[in-house]
Design an enzyme around this catalytic site. Structure first.
Site, PDB file in Angstrom:
ATOM      1  N   ASP A   1       6.674  43.565  85.428  1.00 41.59           N
ATOM      2  CA  ASP A   1       6.049  42.284  85.797  1.00 41.59           C
ATOM      3  C   ASP A   1       7.069  41.349  86.443  1.00 41.59           C
ATOM      4  O   ASP A   1       6.717  40.253  86.887  1.00 41.59           O
ATOM      5  CB  ASP A   1       5.348  41.634  84.596  1.00 41.59           C
ATOM      6  CG  ASP A   1       6.291  41.311  83.462  1.00 41.59           C
ATOM      7  OD1 ASP A   1       7.491  41.618  83.561  1.00 41.59           O
ATOM      8  OD2 ASP A   1       5.818  40.722  82.454  1.00 41.59           O
TER       9      ASP A   1
ATOM     10  N   ASP B   1       3.839  47.909  83.718  1.00 40.31           N
ATOM     11  CA  ASP B   1       4.039  46.833  82.742  1.00 40.31           C
ATOM     12  C   ASP B   1       2.710  46.130  82.460  1.00 40.31           C
ATOM     13  O   ASP B   1       1.980  45.789  83.400  1.00 40.31           O
ATOM     14  CB  ASP B   1       5.002  45.804  83.348  1.00 40.31           C
ATOM     15  CG  ASP B   1       6.033  45.324  82.360  1.00 40.31           C
ATOM     16  OD1 ASP B   1       5.986  45.726  81.187  1.00 40.31           O
ATOM     17  OD2 ASP B   1       6.914  44.549  82.795  1.00 40.31           O
TER      18      ASP B   1
ATOM     19  N   LYS C   1       4.095  49.673  79.453  1.00 41.38           N
ATOM     20  CA  LYS C   1       5.109  48.997  78.642  1.00 41.38           C
ATOM     21  C   LYS C   1       4.544  47.674  78.151  1.00 41.38           C
ATOM     22  O   LYS C   1       3.800  47.012  78.887  1.00 41.38           O
ATOM     23  CB  LYS C   1       6.386  48.760  79.460  1.00 41.38           C
ATOM     24  CG  LYS C   1       7.459  47.992  78.675  1.00 41.38           C
ATOM     25  CD  LYS C   1       8.782  47.947  79.407  1.00 41.38           C
ATOM     26  CE  LYS C   1       8.891  46.859  80.437  1.00 41.38           C
ATOM     27  NZ  LYS C   1       8.682  45.491  79.920  1.00 41.38           N
TER      28      LYS C   1
ATOM     29  N   GLU D   1       5.668  44.069  75.574  1.00 37.71           N
ATOM     30  CA  GLU D   1       6.760  43.341  74.921  1.00 37.71           C
ATOM     31  C   GLU D   1       6.348  42.941  73.514  1.00 37.71           C
ATOM     32  O   GLU D   1       5.192  42.571  73.285  1.00 37.71           O
ATOM     33  CB  GLU D   1       7.092  42.072  75.725  1.00 37.71           C
ATOM     34  CG  GLU D   1       7.565  42.360  77.139  1.00 37.71           C
ATOM     35  CD  GLU D   1       7.917  41.095  77.919  1.00 37.71           C
ATOM     36  OE1 GLU D   1       7.860  39.977  77.353  1.00 37.71           O
ATOM     37  OE2 GLU D   1       8.254  41.232  79.108  1.00 37.71           O
TER      38      GLU D   1
ATOM     39  N   GLU E   1      16.517  44.366  75.685  1.00 42.23           N
ATOM     40  CA  GLU E   1      17.008  43.436  76.710  1.00 42.23           C
ATOM     41  C   GLU E   1      17.857  42.325  76.101  1.00 42.23           C
ATOM     42  O   GLU E   1      17.442  41.652  75.139  1.00 42.23           O
ATOM     43  CB  GLU E   1      15.806  42.831  77.474  1.00 42.23           C
ATOM     44  CG  GLU E   1      16.241  41.844  78.554  1.00 42.23           C
ATOM     45  CD  GLU E   1      15.173  41.537  79.593  1.00 42.23           C
ATOM     46  OE1 GLU E   1      14.098  42.183  79.568  1.00 42.23           O
ATOM     47  OE2 GLU E   1      15.421  40.650  80.433  1.00 42.23           O
TER      48      GLU E   1
HETATM   49  O1  KIV Z   1       9.473  43.649  84.225  1.00 43.37           O
HETATM   50  C1  KIV Z   1      10.554  44.240  84.275  1.00 43.37           C
HETATM   51  O2  KIV Z   1      11.087  44.535  85.347  1.00 43.37           O
HETATM   52  C2  KIV Z   1      11.206  44.569  83.017  1.00 43.37           C
HETATM   53  C3  KIV Z   1      12.630  44.986  83.071  1.00 43.37           C
HETATM   54  C4  KIV Z   1      13.486  43.775  83.102  1.00 43.37           C
HETATM   55  C5  KIV Z   1      12.974  45.890  81.940  1.00 43.37           C
HETATM   56  O3  KIV Z   1      10.612  44.460  81.986  1.00 43.37           O
END
Ligand code: KIV
Length: 272
Positions: free
Chosen positions: A46, A85, A115, A117, A184
């Site tokens: 994202d 993401d 992915k 968070e 991160e």
């Molecule tokens: O969105 C993204 O590019 C990320 C990376 C910073 C791992 O989550």
């Protein structure tokens, strides 16, 4: 026929002690070039909201944005595992909505994993995605979608209590079904502890050398995005400077009538 990377391939790489190289991509040519360079995983992050669309944070990014960019990446048919993401608020309102949105990334964009968070609060979502056969990568530490709560991009897990919480969250994410976890902006010692505590790979960004793999935002490492470059970014090329040089030369050529010359013009019998 090239053998495609899968979530299990990344887990096997950890078992064998092979480091995992991951970068972000948001378009077709970048995905092709990354794949040609031997990248193991491509994240359609994202961060596209910041480095491609010019937003100040990742918060405005929508599921539709990720689908559009991820579709372009998938069209490159990379050998690398493509991970989409899940954007802000697309998986936190309810578990069914999270499954529906993750499913859209798989069905409409063709990504092979998603992915998200967050730590313990995300366990029901991770379990539901796992049940729905959608591979999930976790993301702990500095989770940029929580920027309003954090009040800035700050290094996380700096005291023993928060470090311990992070290690426990990583173990819980593994238990719920995550196949890998991005770490991160956390101290290297904490990342090492997490890496040793779980059997799934950790992919670090600002988390030191002991993670099982590394990821950077491609626009940062290429020197294209220069609004802000965190300490953990290694800049491998100065592409922004090179684009600036080429654009200035073009403008100058056009203004002076140097372009197009004879070699870029057609004769009456000319072809393409
Ligand atoms: O969105 C993204 O590019 C990320 C990376 C910073 C791992 O989550």
């Amino acid at each position: 026929m090239k053998k495609r990377m899968t979530p299990l391939s990344l887990v096997r790489m950890k078992r064998k002690g092979e480091k995992i190289a991951m970068l972000t991509a948001y378009d077709f040519p970048t995905a092709e070039i990354l794949d040609g360079a031997g990248i193991d995983a491509i994240l359609v992050g994202d961060t596209l909201g910041m480095v491609v669309h010019g937003h100040e944070t990742t918060l405005p990014v929508t599921v539709e944005d990720v689908i559009m960019h991820a579709s372009a990446v998938v069209r490159a048919r990379p050998r690398a595992l493509v991970i989409g993401d899940l954007p802000f608020l697309s998986y936190t309102i309810s578990v069914p909505e999270a499954v529906r949105n993750a499913g859209r990334l798989v069905k409409e964009a063709g990504v092979s994993a998603v992915k998200l968070e967050g730590g313990r609060a995300m366990l029901p979502v991770v379990r539901a995605l796992h049940r729905a056969s959608i591979p999930v990568m976790g993301h702990l530490g500095l989770t940029p979608q929580s920027i309003l709560r954090f009040g800035g991009y700050k290094v996380q897990a700096k005291n023993p209590r928060s470090a311990e919480r992070l290690v426990e969250a990583a173990k819980a994410l593994e238990g719920a079904g995550c196949f890998a976890i991005v770490l991160e902006a956390i101290p290297a010692v904490v990342a090492k502890e997490v890496t040793e505590a779980v059997t799934i790979p950790t992919i670090g960004i600002g988390a030191g050398p002991d993670c099982d793999g590394q990821v950077l935002v491609t626009h940062d490492m290429l020197g294209i995005y220069d609004e802000f470059t965190p300490k953990f970014v290694k800049v491998y090329a100065k592409i922004r400077d090179e684009m600036d040089r080429a654009f200035r030369e073009y403008v100058d050529d056009v203004k002076k009538g140097h372009f197009p010359g004879a070699e870029h013009s057609y004769e009456p019998d000319g072809d393409r």
